[in-house]
Design a protein around this motif. Sequence first.
Motif, short mmCIF file in Angstrom:
data_model
loop_
_atom_site.label_atom_id
_atom_site.label_comp_id
_atom_site.label_asym_id
_atom_site.label_seq_id
_atom_site.Cartn_x
_atom_site.Cartn_y
_atom_site.Cartn_z
N HIS A 12 -5.03 -124.71 26.86
CA HIS A 12 -5.12 -123.51 27.71
C HIS A 12 -4.35 -122.31 27.17
CE1 HIS A 12 -7.23 -125.53 31.01
NE2 HIS A 12 -6.45 -126.57 30.79
N LEU A 13 -3.31 -122.55 26.36
CA LEU A 13 -2.46 -121.44 25.91
C LEU A 13 -2.49 -121.26 24.40
CD1 LEU A 13 0.67 -122.10 28.19
CD2 LEU A 13 -1.46 -120.90 28.73
N GLY A 14 -3.52 -121.79 23.76
CA GLY A 14 -3.59 -121.72 22.31
C GLY A 14 -3.76 -120.31 21.78
N VAL A 15 -4.21 -119.37 22.62
CA VAL A 15 -4.39 -117.99 22.17
C VAL A 15 -3.47 -117.03 22.92
CG1 VAL A 15 -6.78 -118.38 21.50
CG2 VAL A 15 -6.28 -117.61 23.83
N LEU A 16 -2.46 -117.57 23.60
CA LEU A 16 -1.64 -116.74 24.49
C LEU A 16 -0.83 -115.69 23.75
CD1 LEU A 16 -0.59 -116.34 27.42
CD2 LEU A 16 1.25 -117.94 26.85
N LEU A 17 -0.26 -116.08 22.60
CA LEU A 17 0.73 -115.25 21.93
C LEU A 17 0.14 -114.44 20.79
CD1 LEU A 17 3.57 -117.91 21.88
CD2 LEU A 17 3.08 -116.19 23.63
N GLU A 18 1.00 -113.71 20.10
CA GLU A 18 0.61 -112.94 18.93
C GLU A 18 1.54 -113.27 17.77
OE1 GLU A 18 0.63 -108.82 19.85
OE2 GLU A 18 -1.18 -108.90 21.09
N GLY A 19 1.09 -112.95 16.56
CA GLY A 19 1.95 -113.14 15.40
C GLY A 19 1.87 -114.53 14.80
N PRO A 20 2.86 -114.86 13.94
CA PRO A 20 2.85 -116.16 13.24
C PRO A 20 2.79 -117.35 14.18
CG PRO A 20 4.51 -114.69 12.30
CD PRO A 20 4.02 -114.02 13.55
N LEU A 21 3.47 -117.25 15.32
CA LEU A 21 3.45 -118.37 16.26
C LEU A 21 2.04 -118.61 16.79
CD1 LEU A 21 5.00 -120.54 17.76
CD2 LEU A 21 5.53 -118.87 19.55
N GLU A 22 1.30 -117.53 17.03
CA GLU A 22 -0.08 -117.69 17.48
C GLU A 22 -0.91 -118.43 16.43
OE1 GLU A 22 -4.03 -115.10 18.77
OE2 GLU A 22 -2.25 -114.06 17.98
N ASP A 23 -0.71 -118.06 15.13
CA ASP A 23 -1.46 -118.74 14.08
C ASP A 23 -1.20 -120.23 14.09
OD1 ASP A 23 -2.52 -116.34 13.28
OD2 ASP A 23 -1.05 -116.00 11.69
N GLN A 24 0.07 -120.60 14.22
CA GLN A 24 0.40 -122.03 14.18
C GLN A 24 -0.09 -122.76 15.43
OE1 GLN A 24 4.14 -123.31 12.47
NE2 GLN A 24 4.71 -121.19 11.99
N LEU A 25 0.06 -122.11 16.60
CA LEU A 25 -0.46 -122.74 17.82
C LEU A 25 -1.98 -122.88 17.75
CD1 LEU A 25 1.56 -121.14 20.76
CD2 LEU A 25 1.60 -123.51 19.98
N TRP A 26 -2.62 -121.88 17.20
CA TRP A 26 -4.07 -121.95 17.09
C TRP A 26 -4.50 -123.08 16.17
CZ3 TRP A 26 -8.38 -120.61 19.35
CH2 TRP A 26 -9.58 -120.73 18.65
N HIS A 27 -3.86 -123.20 15.03
CA HIS A 27 -4.23 -124.27 14.10
C HIS A 27 -4.00 -125.64 14.73
CE1 HIS A 27 -5.19 -121.51 11.00
NE2 HIS A 27 -3.95 -121.14 10.72
N ARG A 28 -2.94 -125.77 15.52
CA ARG A 28 -2.70 -127.04 16.19
C ARG A 28 -3.77 -127.32 17.25
NH1 ARG A 28 3.43 -128.85 16.53
NH2 ARG A 28 4.11 -128.10 14.49
N SER A 29 -4.17 -126.27 17.94
CA SER A 29 -5.20 -126.47 18.95
C SER A 29 -6.54 -126.82 18.30
CB SER A 29 -5.35 -125.22 19.83
OG SER A 29 -5.92 -124.14 19.10
N VAL A 30 -6.81 -126.24 17.12
CA VAL A 30 -8.05 -126.57 16.40
C VAL A 30 -7.99 -128.01 15.90
CG1 VAL A 30 -9.46 -126.05 14.38
CG2 VAL A 30 -8.56 -124.19 15.78
N GLU A 31 -6.82 -128.43 15.39
CA GLU A 31 -6.68 -129.82 14.97
C GLU A 31 -6.91 -130.77 16.15
OE1 GLU A 31 -2.82 -130.18 13.29
OE2 GLU A 31 -3.27 -128.95 11.51
N ARG A 32 -6.37 -130.41 17.30
CA ARG A 32 -6.61 -131.23 18.50
C ARG A 32 -8.10 -131.26 18.84
NH1 ARG A 32 -5.01 -133.27 23.40
NH2 ARG A 32 -6.05 -132.42 25.25
N ALA A 33 -8.77 -130.10 18.69
CA ALA A 33 -10.20 -130.04 18.99
C ALA A 33 -11.01 -130.91 18.03
CB ALA A 33 -10.69 -128.59 18.95
#
Length: 662
Positions: free
Chosen positions: A155-176
């Motif tokens: 639910h929060l994979g796109v919440l933030l901005e910057g480097p942290l967003e990139d890492q959270l996004w990649h983790r959410s994609v790996e989970r997907a």
Amino acid sequence: MTAPSMFNMAQGDARVGVQAQTIHGDVYHYELPPDASPEQTFRIGVNHLDARLPERARELIENAVARGYETDEVRFHRLLALLSGRTLRQLSNEDFNQLSSICGGISRLDGNGEWTAGLKAVLRLLNSLKTTETDVLLKELDELRPLQRGKILDHLGVLLEGPLEDQLWHRSVERARAGQMADDRADRIWMFFQPAPAHPRVRPVQPAWIPVGDWLQAIIGTSAFLVAIANIGIVLLQRGALSPVLAYLVAAAGTAAFMVGGIDWHFRWQQRRSKDAEFVPPLQRADAPDGGFANGVDRLFDRYFAKYVPRGTDRAYWLTQTAGIRRHLRNEVVEIYREQRIKPDAIAWLVRHLVGDVRQRWETDTLTAYRGQFRTPLQTMALMAAGLVAVILGGLWVAAAAMATAPLGATVGVLVAIGAAVISARAWFRVTTEQRRVQADKVEREQQWAARWAAFNRWQEKLSHKPSDAQMAFWLECDRRILVDEAMRQYQLKPSQVIAHAFIEAPGRAYKRARVRKGPWRYSSYRLLLFLLTDDGVRQVNIDLDFQDCSFHFTQRLNYRFEAVAAVRIDGVASQQQIFELTLVNGAPINVRVTESGTEEIQPGEDPWSLSRVALDASGLLHTLNVMEGIAAEGKEWIRHQRRRADERLGELTATVNGLIN
């Protein structure tokens, strides 16, 4: 998923339409009891959130909170429902007010429970917009239980901005990617679109139908025959000779033997003739009206007879040779299931069973085994022949002796006996054959009943592994996340370079659909519109997703500046079909049918307005419409305005969050 192919396709919304639709009316995953407690209301809200229905989830969770039910688990899901699928820049003033209210209502976080840990992680993410300590945040996220960590990434994979967003996004994609085919998706997803099977039925046994004329012929003929041969017997006794009496007894025994054998022969002959008639091809097929139950059954039999061809048999030859039995079985199914509440797809299991049985008997060469079953045995034929010979020889001897003794009376008696014998014998053949037919049909129906229940139970057992609506929503979310990632790769964009992304999902060009009570329609194929908002403008990708087969291809890519968006609107009443229309300054409108009529297949306890709200929530239309309407009205200035407002409100929120997590 298959590798995407990029090519242009003519715009439009043509589609084949619904091939099948199912409502799982026995699933109450989203049903809120009238007297639901605050905790029950919260649990139903979480069910909606897990099904990617955040708007309805927020409504239910807020209702539970207003009634005094508030724990760290509630606060955790309350925040997820508010922020789900959005960046902080996309929040409105009302959303920020709600966010501040939730955070301000938390008195302390000193527990060690899994939900408290999850709530702390969400609050740290909210407080991390300006931080560079991404490793610390990610470590804390990794230390969470799988349930809480998975929900945050979902639910929060796109919440933030910057480097942290990139890492959270990649983790959410790996989970997907890990979850996309999890839980036997390939072998289970088709079950969701299968209706609850209708219970087995068999054609009722027709009661014995014996015309009054047959009974009169049998009774009167038999009476006349007995009177006639009795008179002949008296004449023979008056004659006083032994040999005619012996002949009389032989003729009587022959008559009994002939009747016993003849009745059995006639029954077998009639049964074989009746069974043979089932294999006679119809002279001309009369197609049932389109859209009706009978027409649906026709399509089922045509489909499965064409599909289940015996090994080593030419399909055309198979279809020609089984045209008669196919029509016979079709007529039986139409007769026993022709009710308004029975849908053809609900008896597809039975059609498959019947067709499979015909194929199995064809392959084992037992399709016409009834001919052997009803073949007249040699002993029956011998009994008939012996009886007939005894009747003829004994009768001639008796007739000659009787007419020699009493010419007139004996002649009349012989003629009456012969005529009555013929009439009564034929009548008794028909009467006993009909009575035995009823008994034979009862045995056959019991065998059919047992076989059909066995097939029904096997199908029920197979469907018992049907995925839940939440599981379907999770698989769909995995697909969408992977598609967004693939689109960003195509455009060579990092997640942090995407201001926001928005989806509109609509039924595909040819699809099956199903839903649970009060849930959204899930489709076997989707047409997806993905909008990626960047500083340079909008990247739009149109995608055809075969959800059931887990394959997709990109059908069109469009790039346009914010100023090129001339208008965005929704056509249609909320409870009816709604169409999303995006008009560019230079270009034809882009139309997508997003929702369908909410009045179709309404179940008890449902209403069109609630169903339409759920459908809009699931389609992503509300979120996308908000973004695209802002762009159409203000262009790039809308992005700047959103950023300024978010920075101001986040500054206010940071002080509150700091006091909770530090």
